[in-house]
Each structure stands twice: as C-alpha cells, then as structure tokens.
Enzyme design. Structure first.
Site, PDB file in Angstrom:
ATOM      1  CG  ASP A  10       1.863 -15.686   4.477  1.00 30.89           C
ATOM      2  OD1 ASP A  10       2.235 -14.554   4.130  1.00 30.89           O
ATOM      3  OD2 ASP A  10       0.674 -15.972   4.716  1.00 30.89           O
TER       4      ASP A  10
ATOM      5  CD  GLU B 192      11.473  -2.582   1.765  1.00 25.16           C
ATOM      6  OE1 GLU B 192      12.247  -3.242   2.478  1.00 25.16           O
ATOM      7  OE2 GLU B 192      11.841  -1.973   0.740  1.00 25.16           O
TER       8      GLU B 192
ATOM      9  CG  ASN C 146       4.084   5.874   1.918  1.00 31.07           C
ATOM     10  OD1 ASN C 146       4.958   5.966   1.064  1.00 31.07           O
ATOM     11  ND2 ASN C 146       3.632   4.714   2.357  1.00 31.07           N
TER      12      ASN C 146
ATOM     13  N   GLY D  16      -4.229  13.281 -12.590  1.00 33.12           N
ATOM     14  CA  GLY D  16      -5.102  12.287 -13.208  1.00 33.12           C
ATOM     15  C   GLY D  16      -6.142  11.828 -12.210  1.00 33.12           C
TER      16      GLY D  16
ATOM     17  N   GLY E 138      -3.873   5.270  -5.513  1.00 33.70           N
ATOM     18  CA  GLY E 138      -4.581   4.171  -4.873  1.00 33.70           C
ATOM     19  C   GLY E 138      -3.541   3.191  -4.371  1.00 33.70           C
TER      20      GLY E 138
ATOM     21  CB  CYS F 280       1.360   1.967   0.397  1.00 32.60           C
ATOM     22  SG  CYS F 280       2.141   0.375   0.616  1.00 32.60           S
TER      23      CYS F 280
END
Ligand code: UDX
Length: 433
Positions: free
Chosen positions: A30, A146, A207, A252, A256, A259
């Site tokens: 990184d 992933e 997603n 609700g 958030g 992703c």
C-alpha cells in the site's frame, strides 16, 4: 503460492491476511505508510472482527508481510488489485485513478506468465483496458470481484458464496485462481468462469439488486406512512415467500457505506456512457428513495419534539453506516446528525467503534464515547445504527432514568414499539404507525 495484494484497505488487508491463513505466502502493498506500519504490527487499521487474529497469526507464521515497496510484488505468481474506486468528486462515475496508478506501478515488477487479478469494483470495460497494459510485461489479467460485507469480511473471504473469475479470450489465469482458492473450491464453493465484462457486471449487478431491495421496502415504508400500515409486518409477510426472502428488507434510514451508494451511481453513469442509461435509470430512483429516508428521520425528530428541533438536545445512537463496522463513508447516521444540527439542535453522537473517524470528518458534532453519558438529559433519542449495545441491550426503563424527554425515533425499526410505549415513550418508527 506466492501472492501479492496491492491496496490494503477494507478489501485488501482482509484478503492478504485470509490468503496467508490458508497457507499462501503473501505480501500486502500500500502507498499509505501509516497503514502498512499498523498492519505490520498485527493491528488492523480499521474495525473488522477477527482480522487482528488473522494478522497476528499470519505475521508470526512468516507467510504474511506488508510493505510500501511495490518491487516486493516481484516473484508472486498472482497479484491481486484491491485498491479503492471511489465516486469521482463532482460526478457520479467511478474514479479509477488508484486502479490505474497501481497497475502502472506494478507493471515494471511483473514477469512473463504472472497473473494480475482485479478485485476492485470497476466500470464494465476496465478489465479489457488494463489487460492490454499488463500484457506489455507478458502478464495476463483476470477479474475476480469481491463480495465481502464489512463486519463479516473474514468469513466472506474464506467462505464465499461463490467465486467469480472473468477471463480474456485466451482463458489465461483460470488454473492459477483455482489453485489460490483450492480449499474453498474443494469445499464445494461454486467457481464460475466467464468473460471479463460479465465478471465486472456481476459485482455491480449484485450491489444494484441489494440496493434495490432496500429501497423497495423503504418505498413501501413511504406508502405505509400515509395509510397507517406497518412496513415491518409487511416485510415479514412478503419475506415468507422464498422468491422474495426477508433479508435486506429492513426499512429504515437506508443504505450507506463505501459500496452500495457509489456503486449504483457509477453503474448508472457507465450505462449512460454505453447509451443504455434508460436500462438502469431506475437506480437513480433507488438512490433518491434512499436519500429521502434520511430526511424522513429528521422530520420524525422534529415531529416528536413538537414541531421544532431548535435548541433541543438530540442523542444519536450510532455513527457507522452499519453495526460491526467503524466505516462512516456515506453514513446515513451522520447525515441525519448533520441535518439535525442544521436545524439548531444540540446533537450528541455516540458509537462503539466509529467515533474516531466521525470526529475527523465532522468536527462540528459533539461526540460522547459512553452510551449512557451520551443519553443523559436528551430530549430525543434516535437509533441510527443498530448495534446490539443499543438495539438489544438498551431498555426503555434504563433510558428513562437518563434522559430528560420521552421521545424515541427508531431509524432502523430495531426496537419493540409496544415496549417503549408501555414505558411512557413517544415511539416513532420508519413506516410504522
Ligand atoms: C455491500 C454488499 O453487501 C457486499 O456484498 C459488497 O461486496 C459491498 O457492499 P457492505 O457495504 O459491507 O456490503 O454492507 P451491507 O451489509 O450490504 O449493508 C449496506 C447498507 O444497507 C448498510 O448501511 C445497512 O445498514 C443497509 N441495510 C441493509 C438496510 O438499510 N436494510 C437492510 O435490510 C439491509
């Protein structure tokens, strides 16, 4: 196998540690030196259950190390790309700066026959473009999306629902990936090979579906609010139909995190580029419904406080975008907090994991670490992140002993409305009468 993992955030750090735990020899790389120092000490730089244990064991075994030096990727057979693809500032598309920079930095250290395996969530078409770049070094590219959830990342990495491998026309890389994941494959995990564009789309489609499911039930909550219906009973009842299923029908303040919000926006932006904006135009509506629910929670607080939040003390239980995470990226909880402060309320925020991050990003809010201290003298209590500490362990009776007012807004529909009302509270839920 020798593996490198480029990018050690929520995705890469877990992937590196998990791969070492199943016997691979892994280097995590990184550009952030602070993050690398923390990982090298066996300390996860963010909250993720079980990650510290995996890091400690991996470092002790000698099979896991972390560095900022990209040259150490050299010698690995498979190089995983796990850098972030945030939303562009000033637009909805994905920002691919980090992906491109990682690939450019990696290429000089690749050897012919190496496999580069993309894990980051990217706009469809990115893999083909990057494949041409790594091909200059004689390497091949696969796309291996992933699906991990924060808070469950270790389990999701080691025991995924499925493994998806997108390949180019020559099919290179399938055998290497099958070897990397041999334990899971032998345990029966579906290992699905497809072409690059399908693999890239699988991730965003998954997603988009999850976000749609949440906004669907939140849309039903909006209808429930004008009809006297209860969305939680509605969700239970439709959820018994196995074709629908109860999971992700939690109405609700909405979704958030790092992703779902940015992925549906990037997907819609990419579809527009491809001339198919109308095909997933509904994702704009999904986004809009989601954002409306945050405002609805604010309205309920104002309503509960008799028409104005000005000068009132409001305590928000939660800052993270969901429990078991310290991630505050696009957190509905903090959005509600900021909006209430904008109305002149004295807002106090508490959270068992995310306060350090929240303090950095929203210094204008008041933070209190201890739950009960945060509740003291509040006029209104708002559940915005359903940690067990609040949802299960906080009783109306105990809360009454601390607060000044008797108004709760249940932004996650996590509490038993009848129990709060029986204890003398005004209970206001999301899509509940
Ligand atoms: C998500 C996907 O689940 C994962 O597969 C993908 O790899 C990354 O994005 P994550 O962002 O960790 O994972 O969170 P997730 O558990 O999916 O929750 C997303 C948001 O939806 C949270 O803010 C959560 O509070 C909210 N949510 C979830 C609801 O509002 N209602 C629900 O019923 C479920």
């Amino acid at each position: 196998m020798r593996l490198s993992v480029i990018g050690c955030g929520y995705l890469g750090a877990v992937h590196a540690a998990a791969m070492a735990s199943i016997g691979h020899d892994v280097v995590g790389i990184d550009v952030d030196a602070t993050r690398i120092e923390s990982l090298s000490r066996g300390e996860a730089p963010f909250f993720e259950p079980h990650l510290d244990d995996l890091l400690t064991a991996g470092l002790a075994s000698g099979r896991l190390r972390f560095t900022t030096d990209m040259a150490e990727a050299s010698g690995a057979a498979v190089h995983f790309l796990a850098v972030g693809t945030p939303q562009q500032s000033g637009g909805h598309a994905a920002d691919l700066t980090f992906v491109d920079a990682a690939v450019d930095a990696l290429v000089p250290h690749l050897s012919p026959g190496d496999i580069v395996a993309g894990k980051s969530t990217v706009p469809v078409g990115t893999a083909a473009r990057l494949a041409a770049v790594v091909a200059r070094a004689g390497a091949s590219l696969v796309w291996n999306p992933e699906f991990l959830r924060e808070g469950w990342a270790v389990k999701d990495t080691l025991e995924p629902d499925r493994l998806v491998v997108g390949v180019g026309p020559d099919g290179a890389g399938v055998d290497a990936l099958r070897e990397v994941y041999s334990l899971a494959v032998e345990a029966g995990t579906p290992f699905i090979v497809m072409e690059w564009p399908t693999a890239e789309l699988v991730k965003v489609a998954a997603n988009a579906f999850l976000a749609t499911k949440i906004s669907f039930i939140n849309a039903m909550a909006e209808i429930a609010e004008v009809t006297g219906a209860d969305v939680t009973q509605l969700a239970d009842a439709i959820g018994y139909d196995e074709r629908i299923g109860r999971r992700f029908l939690g109405a609700g303040i909405g979704f958030g995190g790092g992703c779902l919000p940015k992925d549906i926006r990037a997907f819609a932006a990419r579809a527009e580029e491809l001339g198919r904006g109308e095909s997933i135009g509904f994702l704009r509506e999904i986004d809009a419904i989601n954002l409306r629910r945050r405002e609805r929670a604010v309205e309920l607080v104002v309503q509960g406080l008799g028409g104005s939040a000005f000068d009132k003390r409001v305590t928000l239980l939660g800052a993270a975008f969901k429990p078991f995470s310290d991630d505050i990226r696009d957190s509905p909880a903090l959005d509600v907090a900021v909006r209430l402060r904008g109305l002149g309320a004295h807002v106090t925020v508490t959270d068992p994991a995310a306060l350090a991050n929240a303090r950095r990003q929203y210094p204008q809010l008041t933070y209190v670490d201890d739950r009960d201290e945060a509740l003291r003298d509040a006029d209104c209590v708002v559940l915005v992140t359903e940690w067990d500490l609040y949802r299960r362990e906080l009783t109306p009776e105990h809360t009454s002993s601390l607060t000044a007012g008797r108004v709760v807004v249940d932004g996650r529909n996590g509490w038993d409305a009848a129990a709060w009302r029986a204890a003398g509270w005004t209970y206001l839920g999301m899509g509940r009468p």
